[in-house]
Design a protein around this motif. Structure first.
Motif, PDB file in Angstrom:
ATOM      1  N   LYS A  88      11.305  65.489 -78.910  1.00 48.00           N
ATOM      2  CA  LYS A  88      10.408  66.291 -78.943  1.00 48.00           C
ATOM      3  C   LYS A  88      10.055  67.299 -78.069  1.00 48.00           C
ATOM      4  N   LYS A 123       7.750  68.927 -76.713  1.00 45.13           N
ATOM      5  CA  LYS A 123       6.287  68.895 -76.894  1.00 45.13           C
ATOM      6  C   LYS A 123       5.340  69.058 -77.469  1.00 45.13           C
ATOM      7  N   LYS A 124       3.930  68.067 -76.972  1.00 43.70           N
ATOM      8  CA  LYS A 124       3.172  67.089 -78.463  1.00 43.70           C
ATOM      9  C   LYS A 124       2.998  68.132 -79.855  1.00 43.70           C
ATOM     10  N   GLN A 125       2.697  67.685 -80.045  1.00 36.25           N
ATOM     11  CA  GLN A 125       2.621  67.866 -81.783  1.00 36.25           C
ATOM     12  C   GLN A 125       1.160  69.378 -81.708  1.00 36.25           C
ATOM     13  N   LYS A 126      -0.177  68.572 -80.896  1.00 40.69           N
ATOM     14  CA  LYS A 126      -1.204  69.089 -81.001  1.00 40.69           C
ATOM     15  C   LYS A 126      -1.733  69.394 -79.571  1.00 40.69           C
ATOM     16  N   THR A 164      -1.742  72.474 -77.853  1.00 39.34           N
ATOM     17  CA  THR A 164      -0.910  73.518 -77.156  1.00 39.34           C
ATOM     18  C   THR A 164      -1.097  74.745 -77.471  1.00 39.34           C
ATOM     19  N   THR A 219       0.303  76.558 -79.774  1.00 41.26           N
ATOM     20  CA  THR A 219       1.109  77.473 -80.225  1.00 41.26           C
ATOM     21  C   THR A 219       1.620  77.164 -81.327  1.00 41.26           C
ATOM     22  N   ALA A 220       3.359  76.968 -81.837  1.00 40.23           N
ATOM     23  CA  ALA A 220       3.136  76.638 -83.055  1.00 40.23           C
ATOM     24  C   ALA A 220       3.903  74.837 -82.972  1.00 40.23           C
ATOM     25  N   ARG A 221       3.943  74.569 -83.303  1.00 50.09           N
ATOM     26  CA  ARG A 221       4.210  73.101 -82.883  1.00 50.09           C
ATOM     27  C   ARG A 221       6.121  73.615 -82.728  1.00 50.09           C
ATOM     28  N   ALA A 222       6.586  72.002 -82.581  1.00 47.51           N
ATOM     29  CA  ALA A 222       8.249  72.241 -82.457  1.00 47.51           C
ATOM     30  C   ALA A 222       8.844  70.775 -82.073  1.00 47.51           C
ATOM     31  N   GLY A 223       9.847  70.796 -82.755  1.00 45.23           N
ATOM     32  CA  GLY A 223      10.300  69.777 -82.353  1.00 45.23           C
ATOM     33  C   GLY A 223      12.038  69.439 -81.599  1.00 45.23           C
ATOM     34  N   ASN A 234      15.584  74.870 -82.030  1.00 43.42           N
ATOM     35  CA  ASN A 234      15.395  75.188 -83.392  1.00 43.42           C
ATOM     36  C   ASN A 234      15.681  76.425 -83.848  1.00 43.42           C
TER      37      ASN A 234
END
Length: 209
Positions: free
Chosen positions: A63, A65-68, A70, A72-76, A80
């Protein structure tokens, strides 16, 4: 339907042949022609196109970056499809473009193609001829005599004639086939259709079944 027979010098021989009305004088079915040509062109496609999708792209699965938090939109995943270098969304996959048509429709399409050529007066009947050896110059002389040197032409033979075929092979605008190798696309792709006398029986037999 009567047609005059020409010799390889483009002159009338004084003879005529009767072409079957059930093959050369029918009302053309343009939709049958469309389907047969579409199938022919579809069969020429290799269908080997392929784009890498998300699961196939090389890259880390961590992953990024962390989920929340930032802003910006979440990215896993770096794979992607929204990121540069990521997988392709709904990309092309290998497939076959061929499809089936029944024999009666294909037969109707070929008859319609012949009828269109006859209606446009782009159909010529020539007496049978042979060459002693492959000679492109001899074939060009035949084209000039028939007034076809600057036109796309299709010569239809009754039986395989290696010398005539090899004589035409270097010419982009002319091709030689036997009556059993004819396709709707080949007939329509030529500006002029040259039928040798020996091919008529085979054409009518194949299309009258």
């Amino acid at each position: 339907m009567e047609v005059k027979v020409l010799d390889i010098n483009g002159k009338e021989t004084g003879r005529t042949v009767t072409l079957s009305d059930s093959v050369f004088a029918i009302e053309p079915n343009k939709h049958a022609v469309y389907l047969d040509v579409k199938q022919y062109l579809a069969n020429q496609r290799q269908g080997t196109h392929k784009a890498k999708e998300r699961a196939e792209v090389k890259g880390s699965t961590r992953k990024i970056k962390k989920q929340k938090g930032t802003g910006t939109a979440r990215a896993g995943s770096i794979k992607n499809p929204l990121f540069k270098g990521g997988g392709t969304i709904f990309g092309p996959r290998p497939r076959s473009y061929s499809f089936k048509l029944n024999k009666n429709l294909k037969r109707l399409a070929r008859k319609s193609a012949f009828a269109l050529k006859a209606k446009e007066s782009n159909l010529v009947v020539v007496e049978n001829f042979e060459f002693d050896a492959p000679n492109t110059k001899n074939f060009i002389n035949v084209l000039k005599a028939l007034g076809l040197e600057n036109k796309k032409s299709l010569f239809v033979l009754g039986d395989t004639n290696k010398n005539v075929y090899l004589s035409s092979r270097n010419l982009k605008a002319s091709s030689v086939v036997t009556s059993s190798e004819l396709s709707t696309y080949a007939i329509l792709n030529a500006n002029s259709l040259v039928l040798l006398e020996g091919s008529l029986a085979g054409i009518e037999e194949n299309l009258s079944k």
